[in-house]
Design a protein around this motif. Structure first.
Motif, short mmCIF file in Angstrom:
data_model
loop_
_atom_site.label_atom_id
_atom_site.label_comp_id
_atom_site.label_asym_id
_atom_site.label_seq_id
_atom_site.Cartn_x
_atom_site.Cartn_y
_atom_site.Cartn_z
N ASP A 270 37.75 0.04 35.60
CA ASP A 270 38.01 -1.06 35.76
C ASP A 270 37.61 -1.36 36.26
O ASP A 270 37.31 -2.66 36.76
CB ASP A 270 38.52 -1.78 35.08
CG ASP A 270 39.10 -1.50 33.85
OD1 ASP A 270 38.33 -1.43 32.69
OD2 ASP A 270 40.66 -1.11 33.24
N LYS A 271 38.27 -0.89 37.67
CA LYS A 271 37.93 -1.64 39.20
C LYS A 271 36.30 -0.50 39.70
O LYS A 271 35.77 -1.95 40.14
CB LYS A 271 38.80 -1.47 40.39
CG LYS A 271 39.17 -1.49 41.42
CD LYS A 271 39.79 -1.14 42.30
CE LYS A 271 39.75 -2.06 44.10
NZ LYS A 271 40.79 -2.15 44.69
N LEU A 272 36.10 -0.17 39.71
CA LEU A 272 34.49 0.57 39.25
C LEU A 272 33.97 -0.63 39.45
O LEU A 272 33.17 -1.30 40.01
CB LEU A 272 34.54 1.94 39.08
CG LEU A 272 35.22 3.27 40.12
CD1 LEU A 272 34.52 4.31 38.87
CD2 LEU A 272 34.30 2.83 41.49
N ALA A 273 33.66 -1.31 37.80
CA ALA A 273 33.40 -2.39 36.55
C ALA A 273 33.16 -3.63 38.40
O ALA A 273 32.13 -3.90 38.02
CB ALA A 273 33.50 -2.37 35.54
N ARG A 274 34.44 -3.96 38.14
CA ARG A 274 34.52 -5.46 38.88
C ARG A 274 33.60 -5.32 40.28
O ARG A 274 33.64 -6.13 40.66
CB ARG A 274 35.27 -5.59 38.88
CG ARG A 274 36.63 -5.37 37.92
CD ARG A 274 38.07 -5.81 38.20
NE ARG A 274 38.41 -6.60 39.31
CZ ARG A 274 39.08 -6.67 39.37
NH1 ARG A 274 40.61 -5.45 39.68
NH2 ARG A 274 39.82 -7.33 41.06
N ILE A 275 33.64 -3.74 41.11
CA ILE A 275 32.82 -4.10 42.11
C ILE A 275 31.64 -3.56 42.08
O ILE A 275 30.62 -4.34 42.46
CB ILE A 275 33.71 -1.77 42.96
CG1 ILE A 275 35.16 -2.08 42.94
CG2 ILE A 275 32.39 -1.76 44.24
CD1 ILE A 275 35.26 -1.06 43.66
N VAL A 276 30.62 -2.75 41.09
CA VAL A 276 29.51 -2.59 41.18
C VAL A 276 29.02 -4.53 40.61
O VAL A 276 27.95 -4.84 41.13
CB VAL A 276 29.15 -2.28 39.92
CG1 VAL A 276 27.81 -2.33 39.80
CG2 VAL A 276 29.31 -0.04 39.80
N ARG A 277 30.19 -5.21 39.46
CA ARG A 277 29.39 -6.80 39.76
C ARG A 277 29.96 -7.11 40.65
O ARG A 277 28.47 -8.11 40.98
CB ARG A 277 30.35 -7.52 38.05
CG ARG A 277 29.77 -8.74 38.03
CD ARG A 277 30.90 -8.88 36.18
NE ARG A 277 32.15 -9.45 36.77
CZ ARG A 277 33.44 -8.10 36.23
NH1 ARG A 277 32.57 -6.89 35.22
NH2 ARG A 277 34.31 -8.48 37.05
N ARG A 278 30.64 -7.23 41.58
CA ARG A 278 31.13 -8.06 42.93
C ARG A 278 29.48 -7.76 43.32
O ARG A 278 29.00 -8.81 44.41
CB ARG A 278 32.43 -8.09 43.92
CG ARG A 278 32.51 -9.02 44.76
CD ARG A 278 33.42 -9.02 45.09
NE ARG A 278 34.48 -9.42 44.45
CZ ARG A 278 35.35 -9.70 44.53
NH1 ARG A 278 36.43 -9.90 45.90
NH2 ARG A 278 36.45 -10.73 43.89
#
Length: 355
Positions: free
Chosen positions: A280-288
């Motif tokens: 989940d955090k990886l997905a947020r990092i990639v999105r940002r």
């Protein structure tokens, strides 16, 4: 998907930017009585603000960091207590980037960076003094004016001003009395000589230090202007050889866990351990960082899954996943048959022999 933490009223650092009002709260907040310092700023010195190339580097790096609620709690604890923040974790989890995130989020100006090696000593961070250069220039001056020393019998020619040969280091610059705290990144302190953490204790407690070379000259020249780590040509006036902070800087120390620290040092720090980010955090990092919605793209979801699987066999850094997605965004490695070689190339383990 994991939801972002709801901001708490006591937080100063949110990790979302636009924090000028929260910086004002930081500056106006009452520190603990034992962390209240009395340095007086030099009215003629202006530290670098939120503009220019150095700030742009800080801002761009800091905006890519995605903190979770536990990280925000610990960072804000350190800010309120005005204590150093000691961050541990595996390489590549974002320890150093968190320092840039704090500076960017609270508009505290460019990060001061002090990289540590096994040869680093405390004075390297406080100030630099080119004594040899000063002696050489004094000798050259005597050669240019051979009669100067004899002008007054028995009186040697005056040495060049010491101010040209002194410059504050990153820690010394961070401790200058200023109207807002600076962020200092002490990177990889676990690589230091065994004495450095202990040597830092007095500086962290006093919020200041003395430059002996200036203190010895205080009677003849009580105030001397010297350069800073930001810019050797932008001088700040030092009185009686003493540097004393007004706001304790936001000190971020990083460690890869390669050594233990003495209890006296740990007692003076607020500690944060960063675990490798989950899906989940990886997905947020990639999105940002890349503007890519992982949930909407099967190929990128598979890259995240491959990254997590490979990380179970050895250390990987988050930016290796970002590199993989960036390559696919650019159309590189398009052939399905090259997938294994692609992953082996961009997601090589950070420890052990290369695959």
């Amino acid at each position: 998907m994991e939801a972002e933490a709801v901001a708490k009223d006591w937080w100063l650092y949110h990790g979302t930017g636009a924090g000028a009002d929260r910086r004002t709260r930081l500056e106006a907040g009452s520190p603990p009585p034992w962390r209240d310092f009395t340095g007086i700023p030099d009215p003629g010195y202006a530290p670098p603000g939120c503009g220019g190339p150095a700030w742009e580097r800080t801002r761009r790096r800091g905006e890519g960091y995605v903190p979770g609620e536990p990280e925000k709690d610990v960072v804000n604890t350190a800010l309120h207590l005005r204590r150093p923040l000691l961050i541990t974790g595996k390489p590549g989890v974002g320890k150093s980037t968190l320092a840039y995130s704090i500076a960017s989020d609270l508009d505290l100006g460019p990060v001061l960076h002090w990289p540590i090696t096994s040869r680093t000593v405390l004075r390297d961070g406080l100030y630099l003094y080119d004594a040899i250069g000063r002696l050489q220039e004094a000798g050259l001056e005597q050669l240019r004016t051979p009669g100067a020393a004899a002008a007054v019998a028995g009186t040697p020619a005056a040495a060049p001003s010491i101010s040209r040969y002194l410059r504050l280091g990153p820690l010394g610059t961070a401790l200058l009395p200023q109207d807002r705290p600076r962020v200092l990144l002490v990177d990889e302190i676990d690589k230091s000589d065994i004495d450095l953490p202990g040597d830092l204790l007095t500086v962290f407690e006093d919020g200041g230090f003395t430059i002996p070379e200036l203190a010895r000259l205080a009677q003849e020249d009580p105030t001397v202007a010297i350069g800073t780590d930001d810019d050797p040509d932008t001088a700040v006036r030092i009185t009686q050889g003493r540097v004393q902070c007004r706001y304790f800087p936001v000190v971020v120390l990083t460690s890869n866990g390669e050594r233990d620290f003495p209890p006296a040092f740990l007692r003076r720090c607020v500690r944060l351990h960063l675990e490798p980010p989950g899906p989940d955090k990886l997905a947020r990092i990639v999105r940002r960082r890349l503007g890519v919605d992982i949930e909407a793209n099967e190929e990128y979801r598979e890259l995240v899954h491959s990254f997590i699987e490979r990380a179970e066999d050895g250390d990987l850094a988050t930016d290796q996943l970002l590199n993989a997605i960036q390559l696919r965004l650019a159309g590189a490695w398009p052939e399905a048959g090259d997938r294994d070689r692609f992953l082996a190339t961009v997601m090589q383990h950070l420890t052990g022999p290369p695959a």
